[in-house]
Every structure is written in structure tokens, then in C-alpha cells.
Design an enzyme around this catalytic site. Structure first.
Site, short mmCIF file in Angstrom:
data_model
loop_
_atom_site.label_atom_id
_atom_site.label_comp_id
_atom_site.label_asym_id
_atom_site.label_seq_id
_atom_site.Cartn_x
_atom_site.Cartn_y
_atom_site.Cartn_z
N SER A 193 0.60 -1.25 -0.06
CA SER A 193 -0.04 0.11 0.02
C SER A 193 0.87 1.30 -0.14
O SER A 193 0.49 2.33 -0.28
CB SER A 193 -0.73 -0.03 1.51
OG SER A 193 -1.80 -1.23 1.26
N LEU A 218 -2.17 3.79 -12.57
CA LEU A 218 -3.22 3.13 -11.80
C LEU A 218 -4.73 3.61 -11.75
O LEU A 218 -5.53 3.09 -11.88
CB LEU A 218 -2.62 3.03 -10.16
CG LEU A 218 -1.83 2.23 -9.82
CD1 LEU A 218 -1.01 2.30 -8.44
CD2 LEU A 218 -1.90 0.49 -10.35
N GLY A 274 -26.35 -25.52 -2.32
CA GLY A 274 -24.94 -26.32 -2.52
C GLY A 274 -24.44 -26.23 -3.76
O GLY A 274 -23.33 -26.04 -4.13
N GLU A 304 -4.57 -2.71 -6.92
CA GLU A 304 -4.97 -1.50 -7.46
C GLU A 304 -5.27 -0.52 -6.08
O GLU A 304 -6.09 0.41 -6.53
CB GLU A 304 -5.92 -1.58 -8.50
CG GLU A 304 -5.42 -2.49 -9.63
CD GLU A 304 -4.68 -1.82 -10.63
OE1 GLU A 304 -4.62 -0.49 -10.69
OE2 GLU A 304 -4.45 -2.58 -11.61
N HIS A 334 -9.58 -1.79 -0.49
CA HIS A 334 -10.64 -1.31 -0.23
C HIS A 334 -10.52 -0.04 0.92
O HIS A 334 -10.98 0.97 0.76
CB HIS A 334 -11.76 -2.20 0.30
CG HIS A 334 -12.94 -1.89 0.66
ND1 HIS A 334 -13.87 -1.74 -0.17
CD2 HIS A 334 -13.79 -1.62 1.75
CE1 HIS A 334 -14.93 -1.42 0.45
NE2 HIS A 334 -14.75 -1.56 1.54
C1 LIG Z 1 -3.81 -11.50 -7.75
C2 LIG Z 1 -3.11 -10.20 -7.48
C3 LIG Z 1 -2.38 -9.52 -8.69
C4 LIG Z 1 -1.77 -8.06 -8.46
N1 LIG Z 1 -1.00 -7.66 -9.29
C5 LIG Z 1 -0.19 -6.72 -9.21
C6 LIG Z 1 0.43 -6.23 -10.48
O1 LIG Z 1 0.25 -6.52 -11.73
N2 LIG Z 1 1.69 -5.21 -10.30
C7 LIG Z 1 1.55 -4.54 -8.84
O2 LIG Z 1 2.49 -3.90 -8.98
N3 LIG Z 1 0.88 -5.35 -7.88
C8 LIG Z 1 -0.16 -6.02 -7.79
N4 LIG Z 1 -0.85 -6.68 -7.06
C9 LIG Z 1 -0.34 -6.14 -5.70
C10 LIG Z 1 -1.32 -5.57 -5.02
O3 LIG Z 1 -1.59 -4.15 -5.66
C11 LIG Z 1 -0.99 -5.33 -3.49
O4 LIG Z 1 -1.35 -6.54 -2.91
C12 LIG Z 1 -2.11 -4.19 -2.80
O5 LIG Z 1 -1.73 -2.82 -3.16
C13 LIG Z 1 -1.84 -4.42 -1.29
O6 LIG Z 1 -0.46 -4.50 -0.95
P1 LIG Z 1 -0.32 -5.55 0.26
O7 LIG Z 1 -0.62 -6.77 -0.26
O8 LIG Z 1 1.42 -5.51 0.36
O9 LIG Z 1 -0.89 -5.25 1.54
P2 LIG Z 1 -0.69 -4.14 2.64
O10 LIG Z 1 -0.27 -2.92 2.09
O11 LIG Z 1 0.47 -4.87 3.51
O12 LIG Z 1 -1.87 -4.13 3.39
C14 LIG Z 1 -2.50 -4.96 4.54
C15 LIG Z 1 -3.48 -4.15 5.17
O13 LIG Z 1 -3.42 -3.02 5.91
C16 LIG Z 1 -4.05 -2.07 5.56
N5 LIG Z 1 -3.30 -0.88 5.28
C17 LIG Z 1 -2.16 -0.67 4.81
N6 LIG Z 1 -1.61 0.65 5.19
C18 LIG Z 1 -2.84 1.35 5.91
C19 LIG Z 1 -3.05 2.72 6.17
N7 LIG Z 1 -2.11 3.46 6.24
N8 LIG Z 1 -4.13 2.85 6.96
C20 LIG Z 1 -5.00 1.80 7.01
N9 LIG Z 1 -4.98 0.38 6.55
C21 LIG Z 1 -3.74 0.52 6.04
C22 LIG Z 1 -4.48 -2.30 3.87
O14 LIG Z 1 -5.80 -1.85 3.47
C23 LIG Z 1 -4.87 -3.92 3.78
O15 LIG Z 1 -5.91 -4.24 4.49
C24 LIG Z 1 -1.62 -7.76 -7.27
C25 LIG Z 1 -2.19 -8.67 -5.94
C26 LIG Z 1 -2.68 -9.41 -6.11
C27 LIG Z 1 -3.29 -10.18 -4.88
#
Ligand SMILES: Cc1cc2nc3c(=O)[nH]c(=O)nc-3n(C[C@H](O)[C@H](O)[C@H](O)COP(=O)(O)OP(=O)(O)OC[C@H]3O[C@@H](n4cnc5c(N)ncnc54)[C@H](O)[C@@H]3O)c2cc1C
Length: 392
Positions: A145, A247, A348, A371, A374
């Protein structure tokens, strides 16, 4: 899987607000999904394989660079056409839409907007034709994020750049021919680089065991002293705003795409509710089931109006990032809730691959996360309306 009998809901006659061209483009995409995606997608998802056989079809319906000018091989369409194409593809499967979104908005868009004329001419026509497939590397193992914290970096070595680092969760990575990669230079400024398969030190291992987006290939991008030619740097925009601009375009497409997944779940549940008899009558005759269907069509209609208005703003180049965040967040959440309710309506049968609902539901768990999650999109709206940054 059962034959695809999909009929699109249009409760508010939104078709009246579309042009003939919009409708033709949508019908072509819809017919292609019915013919070429629906019959194979369940097996592809069960086998966790991206169905490469559909790449030429995606190119043919204009899914690769719908709004990229024709001189570069794109379809030269407006933003509403782009949205409608994404809606129809995601009606088939969010994983297939993910492949198209990455190719169009995360690979072709930055090359078109931030690249040189030589880069545009070299890459865009091949990407538009599906001859080359692309991936977009922003997320890192320790920076999701908060991409500004990225550690992937490149150093100026005179006649080339030396790239080191790793990207995780990258759609299309296992089979991509080119990757648009975001990395910091020696001053810590973020730039985009085009990395090509075959460059020494560049590898793309696949991520296995996903329960979501199983028909989309996801993996890593690993760079170990990769020599990137200087002409592969995207020169016309740098800083975090550059990947965020890509994005915006992809999130806009997702706001439409999620409507497609929701429509498919609603349409399947509606049909089932008229056919499934319990206690001597169709389950659709019970008030509790009608409540679910009535709420689904209400939410789909609201999401359609939101996406269409956003499309008009995009066409006028007036849509803000915060407006796009709102639509992505609302429409994906709406689709996921509808998928969960629709799944229950099938009892089911809802958990089987005979029907598309469970696949949509699991796919949408990724769509609500990637992207921008939520919650991150909520913080963007919160910042926009209050002026206070609640990220840190
Ligand atoms: C199937 C799939 C395909 C993807 N494809 C791509 C791609 O093509 N290219 C690419 O670059 N990325 C891609 N992604 C990565 C995706 O964009 C990230 O998974 C996403 O941005 C979240 O990052 P993270 O998984 O590290 O979660 P984290 O950033 O670790 O977040 C974990 C939780 O903490 C919450 N959180 C984080 N910061 C805060 C805050 N400041 N305040 C409150 N809550 C917070 C988040 O909302 C989340 O619920 C893909 C992901 C998936 C699952």
C-alpha cells in the site's frame, strides 16, 4: 460448466445513454466472451492456468489499448468504450480482465504517455496485437500500500543502468515479454524502466496456490544486476505520480469490470430462482430471495450510473483520482457482496464449478485488494473531503 445463457440487466435503460458505436463494441466483446471464454474458463481456473489461446481474441475485440491511438496499433476508442469492454471481459472472468487491464493501462499507457516516440513505435503495436505481453512491477514484498517506500533501484553505469530489486504479486509476470518496472535512481526518485525478457539477471518465478484469480498468472519480477539500456527509461514523467497515473486508468477500468462480474452473478441467481423448486414453489417466489435480487439489481444500477458518469468525466479529461477511487471501491465492494449473496441463493450448487458465482466471488477478493485496497481507497476519499491525511 452449464451453457452461458447470460442476459445483461439494464434496469434504468442506460443503453439509451450510449452511442451506437458503444453498443456495437460492447456486443462484439459480449459475443466473444460467450463464444471463446465461457466454455473454457472454468477448467482454466480449476487448473490454475492462464488460457493463452484467448490472447488473439482479446486483441481482436480491442481489449489491448482500447483508447491508445490507432497510429500505435490501439483501437482509438473513448473511455466509455474502454469501460464497456472491461465490463464484458470481467463478466467472463476477473482474471482475464486483469490481463487486459495490465496490458492496456499499466504497460501500454505509460509507454504511450511517458515514453519516447521510438519506444511507442517499438512496443505499442506488438502489445496491441497481443504479440508481446506485458507486466507492471510496482508492489514489493515489503511495500504494498506504500509503494513510495520501494527499494528496487538502478544506478547509472555510463552506457547503461544497473537494476536491482524484486517485485511481488505481479500479474502476467510468468509469461510477460516486457515489464514496466518502477525503481528509484541514485537520488531516490522513482522512474519507469522497460525491462525485456532475456535480459541477463531478470527472472519471473510464478506464485502458486492462489484461491483467487486462478485463471490469471501471478508471479515475481527479480532483478539481479540487470543491465538495462538507457533508451529503455521512460523519460517524460517521474516520481510516484507516474505509476499512480497508470493506476488511475486501470482502476477506472476495474470500476466497470466489477459491474460485469456482478451482472453475471445476479443473472445466474435470478434464473436459478425461477427454476429451483422448494416447498412446492420456485425459490424466487419467497420474499427473502426477492429481497436479495431486488437489492442486487438496485446496487448494479447505481454502479452502472456511477461508472457511466465517471466515463463522461474521463472523456472530458476531468475525472480526478479521488473520483476514480470512489468508483473502484464502491463497485468492487458491490460486486463482492452480490457474489456472496448470489452464491447462497444457489444453495449447495453455488459452490460448484457448474455455475460461475463461486469463481467470481473468489476472484473479487483479489480485485478488492489490488490496485489499492478497499481501505486505502476510503482513505483517499477521506483525504479528499477533509484535507487531512490519515495514511500516517
Ligand atoms: C492477484 C494479485 C495481482 C496483483 N497484480 C499486481 C501487479 O500486476 N502489479 C503490482 O505492482 N501489484 C500487483 N498486486 C499487488 C497489490 O496491488 C497489493 O497486494 C496491494 O496494493 C496491497 O498491498 P499488500 O498486499 O502489500 O498489503 P499491505 O499494504 O500490507 O496491506 C495490508 C492491510 O493493511 C491495510 N493498510 C495498509 N496501510 C494502511 C493505512 N495507512 N491505513 C489503514 N490500513 C492500511 C490495507 O488496506 C490492507 O488491508 C497484485 C495483487 C494480487 C493479490
Amino acid at each position: 460448466m452449464k451453457p452461458d445463457l447470460f442476459e445483461a440487466p439494464d434496469y434504468y435503460n442506460i443503453d439509451d445513454l450510449l452511442t451506437e458505436e458503444h453498443k456495437l463494441i460492447r456486443e462484439a466483446a459480449r459475443a466473444w466472451v460467450k463464444r471463446d471464454v465461457s466454455p473454457i474458463i472454468e477448467e482454466a481456473a480449476q487448473n490454475a492456468e492462464f488460457p493463452k489461446s484467448i490472447i488473439p481474441g482479446l486483441a481482436e475485440i480491442g481489449a489491448f489499448g482500447p483508447y491508445i491511438p490507432e497510429q500505435y496499433g490501439g483501437a482509438g476508442l473513448d473511455q466509455i468504450s474502454y469501460g464497456l469492454i472491461m465490463q464484458e471481459i470481467e463478466r467472463g472472468d476477473s482474471g482475464v480482465r486483469s490481463t487486459a487491464s495490465v496490458q492496456s493501462s499499466l504497460v501500454m499507457y505509460p509507454i504511450w504517455k511517458y515514453g519516447t516516440e521510438a519506444q511507442r513505435n517499438k512496443y505499442l503495436p506488438k502489445l496491441a496485437a497481443g504479440e508481446w505481453m506485458g507486466s507492471f512491477g510496482l508492489t514489493e514484498p515489503d511495500h504494498g500500500s506504500n509503494p513510495a517506500g520501494m527499494v528496487t533501484n538502478f544506478k547509472d553505469k555510463g552506457d547503461h543502468y544497473l537494476l536491482n530489486g524484486a517485485k511481488l504479486w505481479i500479474s502476467n509476470s510468468p509469461f510477460c515479454d516486457v515489464a514496466v518496472v518502477w525503481a528509484k535512481n541514485e537520488e531516490g526518485r522513482i522512474h519507469g524502466l522497460i525491462v525485456e525478457r532475456g535480459m541477463e539477471g531478470f527472472s519471473t518465478p510464478e506464485t502458486h496456490n492462489k484461491w483467487s484469480l486462478r485463471a490469471s498468472a501471478t508471479g515475481e519480477l527479480i532483478f539481479q544486476d540487470v543491465k538495462v539500456p538507457k533508451e529503455n527509461l521512460l523519460p517524460n514523467k517521474s516520481g510516484l505520480g507516474a505509476p499512480l497515473g497508470c493506476l488511475d486508468s486501470a482502476r477506472y477500468g476495474i470500476a466497470w469490470g466489477a459491474i460485469g462480474a456482478a451482472m453475471d452473478c445476479y443473472d445466474t441467481a435470478l434464473r436459478y430462482s425461477k427454476e429451483r423448486i422448494q416447498f412446492g414453489k420456485p425459490i424466487g417466489a419467497f420474499q427473502l430471495q426477492q429481497k436479495k435480487l431486488a437489492e442486487m439489481i438496485t446496487e448494479i444500477t447505481k454502479a452502472q450510473l456511477l461508472a457511466l458518469r465517471l466515463g463522461q468525466l474521463k472523456n472530458e479529461d476531468k475525472a480526478t483520482s479521488a473520483q476514480i477511487s470512489m468508483a473502484k471501491r464502491n463497485n468492487v465492494d458491490m460486486a463482492l457482496k452480490i457474489a456472496r449473496e448470489a452464491r447462497q441463493m444457489l444453495g449447495g450448487m453455488g459452490i460448484t464449478g457448474e455455475y460461475p458465482i463461486m469463481r467470481h466471488m473468489m476472484n473479487l477478493e483479489s480485485v478488492i485488494t489490488y490496485e489499492g485496497t478497499h481501505d486505502i481507497h476510503l482513505l483517499i476519499t477521506g483525504l479528499d473531503v477533509t484535507g487531512f491525511n490519515a495514511f500516517k
